[in-house]
Scaffold this active site. Structure first.
Site, mmCIF file in Angstrom:
data_model
loop_
_atom_site.group_PDB
_atom_site.id
_atom_site.type_symbol
_atom_site.label_atom_id
_atom_site.label_comp_id
_atom_site.label_asym_id
_atom_site.label_seq_id
_atom_site.Cartn_x
_atom_site.Cartn_y
_atom_site.Cartn_z
ATOM 1 N N HIS A 1 -2.530 13.489 -26.176
ATOM 2 C CA HIS A 1 -2.882 11.838 -25.913
ATOM 3 C C HIS A 1 -3.786 11.298 -26.857
ATOM 4 C CE1 HIS A 1 -2.261 12.659 -21.385
ATOM 5 N NE2 HIS A 1 -1.028 12.336 -21.804
ATOM 6 N N ARG B 1 -3.088 22.460 -11.048
ATOM 7 C CA ARG B 1 -2.173 21.691 -11.729
ATOM 8 C C ARG B 1 -2.686 21.199 -13.182
ATOM 9 N NH1 ARG B 1 0.900 16.428 -8.942
ATOM 10 N NH2 ARG B 1 1.913 15.918 -10.811
ATOM 11 N N ARG C 1 0.835 -1.306 0.095
ATOM 12 C CA ARG C 1 -0.029 -0.052 0.209
ATOM 13 C C ARG C 1 0.804 1.193 -0.069
ATOM 14 N NH1 ARG C 1 -3.206 -2.675 3.982
ATOM 15 N NH2 ARG C 1 -4.844 -3.888 2.644
ATOM 16 N N HIS D 1 -1.937 18.374 -23.878
ATOM 17 C CA HIS D 1 -1.861 17.013 -23.638
ATOM 18 C C HIS D 1 -3.296 16.510 -24.194
ATOM 19 C CE1 HIS D 1 1.728 17.924 -21.446
ATOM 20 N NE2 HIS D 1 1.726 16.610 -21.147
ATOM 21 N N LYS E 1 2.558 11.957 -9.930
ATOM 22 C CA LYS E 1 1.829 11.081 -10.828
ATOM 23 C C LYS E 1 2.444 9.892 -11.317
ATOM 24 C CE LYS E 1 -1.189 14.784 -12.838
ATOM 25 N NZ LYS E 1 -1.469 15.272 -14.067
ATOM 26 N N LYS F 1 7.079 23.589 -11.888
ATOM 27 C CA LYS F 1 6.205 22.436 -11.504
ATOM 28 C C LYS F 1 6.217 22.490 -10.165
ATOM 29 C CE LYS F 1 4.952 17.790 -12.626
ATOM 30 N NZ LYS F 1 4.762 16.719 -13.409
ATOM 31 N N GLU G 1 -4.528 17.929 -8.655
ATOM 32 C CA GLU G 1 -5.033 18.117 -9.740
ATOM 33 C C GLU G 1 -6.612 18.655 -9.766
ATOM 34 O OE1 GLU G 1 -3.642 16.646 -13.507
ATOM 35 O OE2 GLU G 1 -5.310 17.213 -14.655
ATOM 36 N N GLU H 1 8.284 19.554 -23.081
ATOM 37 C CA GLU H 1 7.729 20.031 -22.071
ATOM 38 C C GLU H 1 8.338 21.192 -21.258
ATOM 39 O OE1 GLU H 1 4.937 18.234 -20.955
ATOM 40 O OE2 GLU H 1 5.088 15.828 -21.539
ATOM 41 N N ASN I 1 -1.256 20.365 -18.206
ATOM 42 C CA ASN I 1 -1.521 19.453 -19.239
ATOM 43 C C ASN I 1 -1.865 20.338 -20.540
ATOM 44 O OD1 ASN I 1 -1.449 17.057 -17.728
ATOM 45 N ND2 ASN I 1 -3.450 17.639 -16.746
ATOM 46 N N HIS J 1 5.865 11.049 -26.839
ATOM 47 C CA HIS J 1 4.922 11.766 -26.077
ATOM 48 C C HIS J 1 5.197 13.369 -26.135
ATOM 49 C CE1 HIS J 1 2.511 12.939 -22.744
ATOM 50 N NE2 HIS J 1 3.598 13.663 -21.956
HETATM 51 P P1 NAD Z 1 11.045 7.124 -22.094
HETATM 52 O O1 NAD Z 1 11.198 6.868 -20.720
HETATM 53 O O2 NAD Z 1 10.717 6.146 -23.001
HETATM 54 O O3 NAD Z 1 12.751 7.621 -22.405
HETATM 55 C C1 NAD Z 1 12.882 8.010 -23.827
HETATM 56 C C2 NAD Z 1 14.215 7.074 -24.676
HETATM 57 O O4 NAD Z 1 15.447 7.484 -24.136
HETATM 58 C C3 NAD Z 1 13.974 5.667 -23.914
HETATM 59 O O5 NAD Z 1 14.490 4.771 -25.104
HETATM 60 C C4 NAD Z 1 14.844 5.529 -23.032
HETATM 61 O O6 NAD Z 1 15.621 4.328 -22.613
HETATM 62 C C5 NAD Z 1 15.973 6.501 -23.302
HETATM 63 N N1 NAD Z 1 16.690 7.276 -22.441
HETATM 64 C C6 NAD Z 1 16.634 7.802 -21.075
HETATM 65 N N2 NAD Z 1 17.549 8.303 -20.461
HETATM 66 C C7 NAD Z 1 18.747 8.214 -21.483
HETATM 67 C C8 NAD Z 1 19.931 8.684 -21.449
HETATM 68 N N3 NAD Z 1 20.177 9.189 -20.484
HETATM 69 N N4 NAD Z 1 20.603 8.357 -22.289
HETATM 70 C C9 NAD Z 1 20.460 7.584 -23.425
HETATM 71 N N5 NAD Z 1 19.034 6.948 -23.641
HETATM 72 C C10 NAD Z 1 18.279 7.451 -22.691
HETATM 73 O O7 NAD Z 1 10.503 8.451 -22.335
HETATM 74 P P2 NAD Z 1 10.278 9.784 -21.726
HETATM 75 O O8 NAD Z 1 10.152 10.697 -22.890
HETATM 76 O O9 NAD Z 1 11.624 9.955 -20.710
HETATM 77 O O10 NAD Z 1 9.005 9.713 -20.964
HETATM 78 C C11 NAD Z 1 7.756 9.568 -21.450
HETATM 79 C C12 NAD Z 1 6.940 8.871 -20.603
HETATM 80 O O11 NAD Z 1 6.734 9.965 -19.547
HETATM 81 C C13 NAD Z 1 5.356 8.698 -21.070
HETATM 82 O O12 NAD Z 1 4.912 7.429 -20.644
HETATM 83 C C14 NAD Z 1 4.553 9.956 -20.380
HETATM 84 O O13 NAD Z 1 3.452 9.638 -20.177
HETATM 85 C C15 NAD Z 1 5.303 10.077 -19.023
HETATM 86 N N6 NAD Z 1 5.046 11.229 -18.359
HETATM 87 C C16 NAD Z 1 4.757 11.418 -17.133
HETATM 88 C C17 NAD Z 1 4.437 12.521 -16.502
HETATM 89 C C18 NAD Z 1 4.235 12.438 -14.970
HETATM 90 O O14 NAD Z 1 3.948 13.636 -14.451
HETATM 91 N N7 NAD Z 1 4.173 11.261 -14.420
HETATM 92 C C19 NAD Z 1 4.918 13.802 -16.997
HETATM 93 C C20 NAD Z 1 5.380 13.591 -18.221
HETATM 94 C C21 NAD Z 1 5.210 12.511 -18.956
HETATM 95 N N1 GLY Z 2 2.717 16.262 -16.381
HETATM 96 C C1 GLY Z 2 1.536 16.802 -15.767
HETATM 97 C C2 GLY Z 2 1.453 16.815 -14.281
HETATM 98 O O1 GLY Z 2 2.344 16.311 -13.913
HETATM 99 O O2 GLY Z 2 0.444 17.208 -13.807
#
Ligand code: NAD
Ligand code: GLY
Length: 362
Positions: free
Chosen positions: A249, A238, A118, A245, A140, A224, A234, A182, A242, A263
């Site tokens: 999305h 917050r 949990r 987004h 998130k 942020k 949110e 972003e 988005n 993304h």
């Molecule tokens: P990702 O995690 O797929 O990373 C992008 C690519 O870069 C991958 O192939 C990864 O292995 C590679 N990589 C990462 N670090 C590296 C490095 N230092 N050197 C070489 N390669 C590297 O994608 P992302 O763009 O980091 O994240 C996208 C995800 O984040 C989506 O799923 C999105 O929905 C999520 N997201 C979440 C939030 C949140 O608030 N939780 C906010 C924005 C996006």
């Molecule tokens: N990436 C949007 C949020 O964290 O609220």
């Protein structure tokens, strides 16, 4: 090392931003609740950085889990693998998941940490630009479902974020640009001074000049952190994070996760569409719309969506988590550095925006 703080209802936690942090045991040790740590990473990041993180945790006996890379693995099945690894390691409530990687590893690991017993601690060690400026901060966590992006998840704040900007040196160009989307989001939607700084320093960022990149990461995290402190769950402000987004999305869901659209690229198109929509509604003038779209395009990001029918846009946007009382609610710019959540718009303006950008040849 630059330290910021995120204040939430459950307490506050640090965001550490700097160079060479993954080699510093002291960056991690004070964050760990106990001695049990599961380092979760993927098969792209592991060969680059896993050994260095493990060396910093050498006084403990960390378990590791290396996942397959990619958005298409951000699923309940992969989530289960993290839970299984925590069970197999015999970990208890004072265990910690350390997420080493981009947003995919971060979201999966955070969600597993939210659910195991949990809720156990999670340290985010973001290695992509997108993760350093956005996904690692704010709690998130989620996995995707065929019916929608990030449809299954939880709010679960990390106990700390350790962002080593030198890890960005190995990030592929396209991923760097996707993360930049972003970064632009904060300037476009929340901070006029940052927007102007971005206009003036875009080339330095595109050249990945270390000081510019570090400044952009710190500035983005500060914005942020402020928004999350005001509205952790949110309920209001917050949602402005988005910006772009809901359109974005829809593109990702239509194209399929892990497809041709990253993304950040989908978010870039979404922000360009949001600017057009705001111009359609008269909430921003043509010059403001032009400046927003020009910044996105100058960053080498796409501003045009793939071909999708208006019905498909409406269907996919209708699944957005911000839909309320049957209305699609959109975050739209209201100026440079300001934005608002809007549901009271004319549907025809949305249809016109889609028609202006997306050909009906789906
Ligand atoms: P990702 O995690 O797929 O990373 C992008 C690519 O870069 C991958 O192939 C990864 O292995 C590679 N990589 C990462 N670090 C590296 C490095 N230092 N050197 C070489 N390669 C590297 O994608 P992302 O763009 O980091 O994240 C996208 C995800 O984040 C989506 O799923 C999105 O929905 C999520 N997201 C979440 C939030 C949140 O608030 N939780 C906010 C924005 C996006
Ligand atoms: N990436 C949007 C949020 O964290 O609220």
């Amino acid at each position: 090392m630059h330290a910021l703080k995120v204040n939430t209802a459950g307490g506050s936690y640090p965001i550490l931003v700097g160079r060479g942090l993954i080699d510093r045991a002291d960056a991690f040790v004070s964050l760990l609740p106990g001695r049990q740590v599961l380092v979760v990473t993927n098969d792209v990041v592991a060969p680059l950085y896993l050994d260095r993180v493990l060396a910093s945790l050498a006084d403990l006996e960390p378990a590791t889990l290396v996942l397959p890379d990619g958005e298409r693995h951000k699923t309940l099945e992969t989530f289960s693998r993290i839970i299984d690894a925590l069970v197999d390691a015999g970990f208890h409530r004072d265990a910690c998941v350390l997420a080493l990687g981009g947003g995919v590893v971060g979201d999966l690991s955070g969600f597993a940490a939210a659910c195991f017993h949990r809720g156990i601690a999670c340290i985010q060690v973001p290695t992509s630009l997108l993760a350093q400026v956005d996904s690692s901060v704010g709690g998130k966590t989620a996995v995707n479902h065929v019916a929608g992006k990030n449809l299954v998840g939880a709010f679960h704040q990390p106990v700390g974020v350790v962002a080593d900007v030198t890890t960005l040196e190995t990030l592929p160009e396209r991923e760097f640009l996707a993360g930049l989307a972003e970064v632009l989001k904060y300037g476009i939607g929340l901070d006029e001074e940052f927007f102007e700084w971005l206009e003036n320093n875009l080339q330095a960022l595109l050249d990945r000049e270390p000081l510019a990149v570090e400044r952009a990461v710190i500035w983005s995290c500060a914005i942020k952190a402020r928004v999350v402190a005001e509205d952790e769950r949110e309920q209001g402000r917050r949602a402005l994070l988005n910006l772009g987004h809901t359109f974005g999305h829809a593109i990702e869901t239509h194209a399929g996760y892990g497809s041709d659209w990253l993304h950040g690229e989908a978010v870039a198109v979404g922000m360009a569409m949001a600017a057009l929509m705001a111009e359609e509604l008269g909430t921003i003038d043509a010059d403001t719309c032009r400046r927003i779209r020009a910044l996105i395009e100058a960053a080498g990001l796409p501003a045009h969506p793939p071909a999708m029918s208006t019905d498909r846009w409406m269907e996919l946007m209708g699944r957005d988590k911000k839909v309320a009382a049957g209305r699609i609610r959109l975050v739209l710019p209201t100026g440079i550095g300001s934005s608002a959540l809007s549901a009271g718009y004319d549907d025809a303006a949305l249809a016109r925006t889609i028609a202006r950008t997306a050909p009906n040849d789906d």
